[in-house]
Enzyme design. Sequence first.
Site, PDB file in Angstrom:
ATOM      1  N   ASN A  86       0.801  -1.229   0.000  1.00 16.90           N
ATOM      2  CA  ASN A  86       0.000   0.000   0.000  1.00 16.90           C
ATOM      3  C   ASN A  86       0.829   1.272   0.000  1.00 16.90           C
ATOM      4  O   ASN A  86       0.294   2.358   0.232  1.00 16.90           O
ATOM      5  CB  ASN A  86      -0.940  -0.004   1.212  1.00 16.90           C
ATOM      6  N   ILE A  93       1.163   7.006   0.193  1.00 22.77           N
ATOM      7  CA  ILE A  93       0.440   6.038   1.024  1.00 22.77           C
ATOM      8  C   ILE A  93      -0.995   5.914   0.529  1.00 22.77           C
ATOM      9  O   ILE A  93      -1.683   6.924   0.325  1.00 22.77           O
ATOM     10  CB  ILE A  93       0.442   6.472   2.510  1.00 22.77           C
ATOM     11  N   CYS A  94      -1.443   4.673   0.359  1.00 18.58           N
ATOM     12  CA  CYS A  94      -2.823   4.412  -0.047  1.00 18.58           C
ATOM     13  C   CYS A  94      -3.552   3.754   1.107  1.00 18.58           C
ATOM     14  O   CYS A  94      -3.294   2.585   1.442  1.00 18.58           O
ATOM     15  CB  CYS A  94      -2.857   3.514  -1.284  1.00 18.58           C
ATOM     16  N   VAL A  95      -4.422   4.507   1.777  1.00 20.78           N
ATOM     17  CA  VAL A  95      -5.216   3.976   2.859  1.00 20.78           C
ATOM     18  C   VAL A  95      -6.549   4.716   2.849  1.00 20.78           C
ATOM     19  O   VAL A  95      -6.613   5.916   2.558  1.00 20.78           O
ATOM     20  CB  VAL A  95      -4.493   4.134   4.222  1.00 20.78           C
TER      21      VAL A  95
END
Length: 260
Positions: A86, A93-95
């Site tokens: 992620n 950041i991928c969240v």
Amino acid sequence: MATNENLPPNVIKQLAKELKNLDESPPEGIKVCVNDDDFSTIYADIEGPAGTPYENGVFRMKLLLSHDFPHSPPKGYFLTKIFHPNIATNGEICVNTLKKDWNPSLGLRHVLIVVRCLLIEPFPESALNEQAGKMLLENYEEYARHARLYTGIHAKAKPKFKSGAISESTTALNVDQTNTDLKSSAAGAALTLPSPLAPSTTPSSRGNGQEQPPAVVAPTIDTGVGGSAAAALKKEGGGLAKVHTDKKKIDARKKSLKRL
């Protein structure tokens, strides 16, 4: 108070309060680094959680706050290279918390905790790093090996000062020095030990206090006979010699009388 043209005064005031709280009571494994002159960029050092491939690593990240924060979520980036599904190769950041699940009531503390939890439980289904996501799904051991390799190379924790080891090192050095001093003292004592045959060099109690020449003591020969016994023998020998002389005189007188 810090000022920034990109952030309204009320937001800066709220951030200052929240950052102070993070500094005084930081979340586990997270240390926030703040530039007092610019609250639009928040830095944080995240410790790799135990039991994960990121354990023993320290990862620096940043949150970029836009001019309409908190109505729009901050953007998160890892500045330390990391192998994670992620987190893109450029650090993005991928969240969901920073995207569709964002809520203006969420604070920086919540965001930082979510990012650290991402190191514990990645989501390969929404991967930015496709290689890491595919590897995690197909071969976890290989994924963990890659992640540990990145951690060991790029996220090496800085060595911390240990007062106990030094104290131990200092103690060891002191013990060695003490042993050396004791050995030196013993050697000196052995060198200065006076010989029983050496002449006396005790200063005289008379005169001007200067040292007098050493008195040479003649060795005494032990004859096995006490002093009084030797004197008695000498006296007895003298008496015997006198008796012998008197006897000679008497014999001479007897001869003279016979001639008459």
